[in-house]
Scaffold this active site. Sequence first.
Site, PDB file in Angstrom:
ATOM      1  N   GLY A  10      -5.475   1.529 -13.411  1.00 35.32           N
ATOM      2  CA  GLY A  10      -6.717   1.227 -12.705  1.00 35.32           C
ATOM      3  C   GLY A  10      -7.888   1.829 -13.461  1.00 35.32           C
ATOM      4  O   GLY A  10      -8.233   1.398 -14.570  1.00 35.32           O
ATOM      5  N   GLY A  66      -9.434   5.206  -6.272  1.00 32.90           N
ATOM      6  CA  GLY A  66      -8.174   4.481  -6.431  1.00 32.90           C
ATOM      7  C   GLY A  66      -7.079   4.958  -5.490  1.00 32.90           C
ATOM      8  O   GLY A  66      -7.329   5.313  -4.331  1.00 32.90           O
ATOM      9  N   VAL A  67      -5.868   4.989  -6.020  1.00 32.37           N
ATOM     10  CA  VAL A  67      -4.713   5.358  -5.184  1.00 32.37           C
ATOM     11  C   VAL A  67      -4.806   6.836  -4.771  1.00 32.37           C
ATOM     12  O   VAL A  67      -4.365   7.214  -3.683  1.00 32.37           O
ATOM     13  CB  VAL A  67      -3.393   5.013  -5.912  1.00 32.37           C
ATOM     14  CG1 VAL A  67      -3.101   5.913  -7.081  1.00 32.37           C
ATOM     15  CG2 VAL A  67      -2.223   5.004  -4.943  1.00 32.37           C
ATOM     16  N   ASP A  68      -5.398   7.657  -5.620  1.00 31.59           N
ATOM     17  CA  ASP A  68      -5.597   9.083  -5.302  1.00 31.59           C
ATOM     18  C   ASP A  68      -6.447   9.225  -4.037  1.00 31.59           C
ATOM     19  O   ASP A  68      -6.088   9.974  -3.103  1.00 31.59           O
ATOM     20  CB  ASP A  68      -6.291   9.730  -6.517  1.00 31.59           C
ATOM     21  CG  ASP A  68      -6.314  11.240  -6.489  1.00 31.59           C
ATOM     22  OD1 ASP A  68      -5.637  11.838  -5.639  1.00 31.59           O
ATOM     23  OD2 ASP A  68      -7.010  11.823  -7.352  1.00 31.59           O
ATOM     24  N   TYR A  88      -8.202   4.428 -15.189  1.00 32.88           N
ATOM     25  CA  TYR A  88      -7.905   4.958 -16.521  1.00 32.88           C
ATOM     26  C   TYR A  88      -7.694   3.865 -17.583  1.00 32.88           C
ATOM     27  O   TYR A  88      -7.555   4.185 -18.769  1.00 32.88           O
ATOM     28  CB  TYR A  88      -6.710   5.916 -16.477  1.00 32.88           C
ATOM     29  CG  TYR A  88      -7.042   7.316 -15.981  1.00 32.88           C
ATOM     30  CD1 TYR A  88      -8.349   7.685 -15.640  1.00 32.88           C
ATOM     31  CD2 TYR A  88      -6.048   8.291 -15.856  1.00 32.88           C
ATOM     32  CE1 TYR A  88      -8.648   8.971 -15.185  1.00 32.88           C
ATOM     33  CE2 TYR A  88      -6.348   9.584 -15.419  1.00 32.88           C
ATOM     34  CZ  TYR A  88      -7.645   9.921 -15.080  1.00 32.88           C
ATOM     35  OH  TYR A  88      -7.933  11.199 -14.645  1.00 32.88           O
ATOM     36  N   ASP A 103       0.885  -1.167   0.000  1.00 35.29           N
ATOM     37  CA  ASP A 103       0.000   0.000   0.000  1.00 35.29           C
ATOM     38  C   ASP A 103       0.926   1.221   0.000  1.00 35.29           C
ATOM     39  O   ASP A 103       1.666   1.441   0.958  1.00 35.29           O
ATOM     40  CB  ASP A 103      -0.859  -0.048   1.264  1.00 35.29           C
ATOM     41  CG  ASP A 103      -1.725   1.193   1.430  1.00 35.29           C
ATOM     42  OD1 ASP A 103      -1.552   2.183   0.681  1.00 35.29           O
ATOM     43  OD2 ASP A 103      -2.569   1.174   2.340  1.00 35.29           O
ATOM     44  N   ILE A 104       0.876   2.002  -1.065  1.00 33.58           N
ATOM     45  CA  ILE A 104       1.844   3.099  -1.233  1.00 33.58           C
ATOM     46  C   ILE A 104       1.735   4.136  -0.117  1.00 33.58           C
ATOM     47  O   ILE A 104       2.712   4.827   0.182  1.00 33.58           O
ATOM     48  CB  ILE A 104       1.684   3.736  -2.637  1.00 33.58           C
ATOM     49  CG1 ILE A 104       2.972   4.443  -3.068  1.00 33.58           C
ATOM     50  CG2 ILE A 104       0.486   4.672  -2.694  1.00 33.58           C
ATOM     51  CD1 ILE A 104       3.018   4.789  -4.549  1.00 33.58           C
TER      52      ILE A 104
HETATM   53  N1  AR6 Z   1      -1.235   1.603  -3.098  1.00 30.93           N
HETATM   54  C1  AR6 Z   1      -0.680   1.223  -4.269  1.00 30.93           C
HETATM   55  N2  AR6 Z   1      -1.395   1.069  -5.401  1.00 30.93           N
HETATM   56  C2  AR6 Z   1      -2.722   1.300  -5.340  1.00 30.93           C
HETATM   57  C3  AR6 Z   1      -3.374   1.704  -4.152  1.00 30.93           C
HETATM   58  C4  AR6 Z   1      -2.564   1.854  -2.992  1.00 30.93           C
HETATM   59  N3  AR6 Z   1      -3.083   2.234  -1.811  1.00 30.93           N
HETATM   60  N4  AR6 Z   1      -4.700   1.849  -4.420  1.00 30.93           N
HETATM   61  C5  AR6 Z   1      -4.882   1.535  -5.723  1.00 30.93           C
HETATM   62  N5  AR6 Z   1      -3.686   1.189  -6.277  1.00 30.93           N
HETATM   63  P1  AR6 Z   1      -5.937   4.120 -10.096  1.00 30.93           P
HETATM   64  P2  AR6 Z   1      -5.451   5.556 -12.644  1.00 30.93           P
HETATM   65  C6  AR6 Z   1      -3.383   0.768  -7.648  1.00 30.93           C
HETATM   66  O1  AR6 Z   1      -7.312   3.795 -10.542  1.00 30.93           O
HETATM   67  O2  AR6 Z   1      -5.772   4.360 -13.430  1.00 30.93           O
HETATM   68  C7  AR6 Z   1      -8.645   8.418  -9.553  1.00 30.93           C
HETATM   69  O3  AR6 Z   1     -10.025   8.615  -9.382  1.00 30.93           O
HETATM   70  C8  AR6 Z   1      -4.509   0.225  -8.484  1.00 30.93           C
HETATM   71  O4  AR6 Z   1      -4.748  -1.139  -8.142  1.00 30.93           O
HETATM   72  O5  AR6 Z   1      -5.732   4.596  -8.718  1.00 30.93           O
HETATM   73  O6  AR6 Z   1      -4.257   6.390 -13.008  1.00 30.93           O
HETATM   74  C9  AR6 Z   1      -7.925   9.695  -9.988  1.00 30.93           C
HETATM   75  O7  AR6 Z   1      -8.470  10.842  -9.371  1.00 30.93           O
HETATM   76  C10 AR6 Z   1      -3.931   0.376  -9.890  1.00 30.93           C
HETATM   77  O8  AR6 Z   1      -3.075  -0.732 -10.201  1.00 30.93           O
HETATM   78  O9  AR6 Z   1      -5.266   5.278 -11.060  1.00 30.93           O
HETATM   79  C11 AR6 Z   1      -8.160   9.691 -11.464  1.00 30.93           C
HETATM   80  O10 AR6 Z   1      -9.444  10.201 -11.782  1.00 30.93           O
HETATM   81  C12 AR6 Z   1      -3.068   1.632  -9.779  1.00 30.93           C
HETATM   82  O11 AR6 Z   1      -2.947   1.911  -8.373  1.00 30.93           O
HETATM   83  C13 AR6 Z   1      -8.105   8.220 -11.840  1.00 30.93           C
HETATM   84  O12 AR6 Z   1      -8.458   7.522 -10.640  1.00 30.93           O
HETATM   85  C14 AR6 Z   1      -3.647   2.846 -10.458  1.00 30.93           C
HETATM   86  O13 AR6 Z   1      -5.058   2.822 -10.384  1.00 30.93           O
HETATM   87  C15 AR6 Z   1      -6.699   7.801 -12.206  1.00 30.93           C
HETATM   88  O14 AR6 Z   1      -6.754   6.471 -12.688  1.00 30.93           O
END
Ligand code: AR6
Length: 173
Positions: free
Chosen positions: A124, A31-33, A126, A9-10
Amino acid sequence: MPIEIITADITRLDVDAVVNAANPTLLGGGGVDGAIHRAAGLALLEACRQLPESSPGIRCPVGEARITGGFALPARYIIHTVGPVWHGGDRGEPALLASCYRQSLQLAAMHGLRSVAFPAISCGIYGYPPERAAAVALAALRETLLEHVDLQVQLCCFDMRMAAIWRQAFNPA
Ligand code: AR6
């Protein structure tokens, strides 16, 4: 080796900076944001609001990066970058994704940081196919690290399946 692939978990990582896969508003999302904003606390949202807008509502165009403090995170800084939405690959997605990795590392180097952890940007919500994203990311990181030899990079996958894909791209059999 300046690049390491981990499963974690980042928001828990004790590094100089974690990278956030944000959207252009920089005001949070899923997501991660969402996880980073929850863990860093409301002071992060306030810091993001104060970043200048390049056009109405846009604080970080796709492919660019911005930096804030880490607030309640163990990380000292958060580098916010906005990956491309996957539309099939012929709308400039690889160049935009490479730019996210390159600009994030350049920002880290400008601030004298040594350790940076990335999530799988765009993989994720996107919808970027992770095998393709991993190849683009690793090429961009390797190239940028040639100019910033002091930087250590962790590619932080959220689960083992994603980590296996990134390891395969890293060490193709
Ligand atoms: N630690 C590490 N990786 C994670 C965590 C975490 N705590 N949580 C999720 N991931 P995403 P995107 C992974 O959807 O595709 C947001 O709404 C997840 O499993 O977070 O760039 C933003 O505001 C995946 O492999 O980012 C944007 O609107 C990776 O992080 C949009 O999502 C990226 O997934 C960005 O979408």
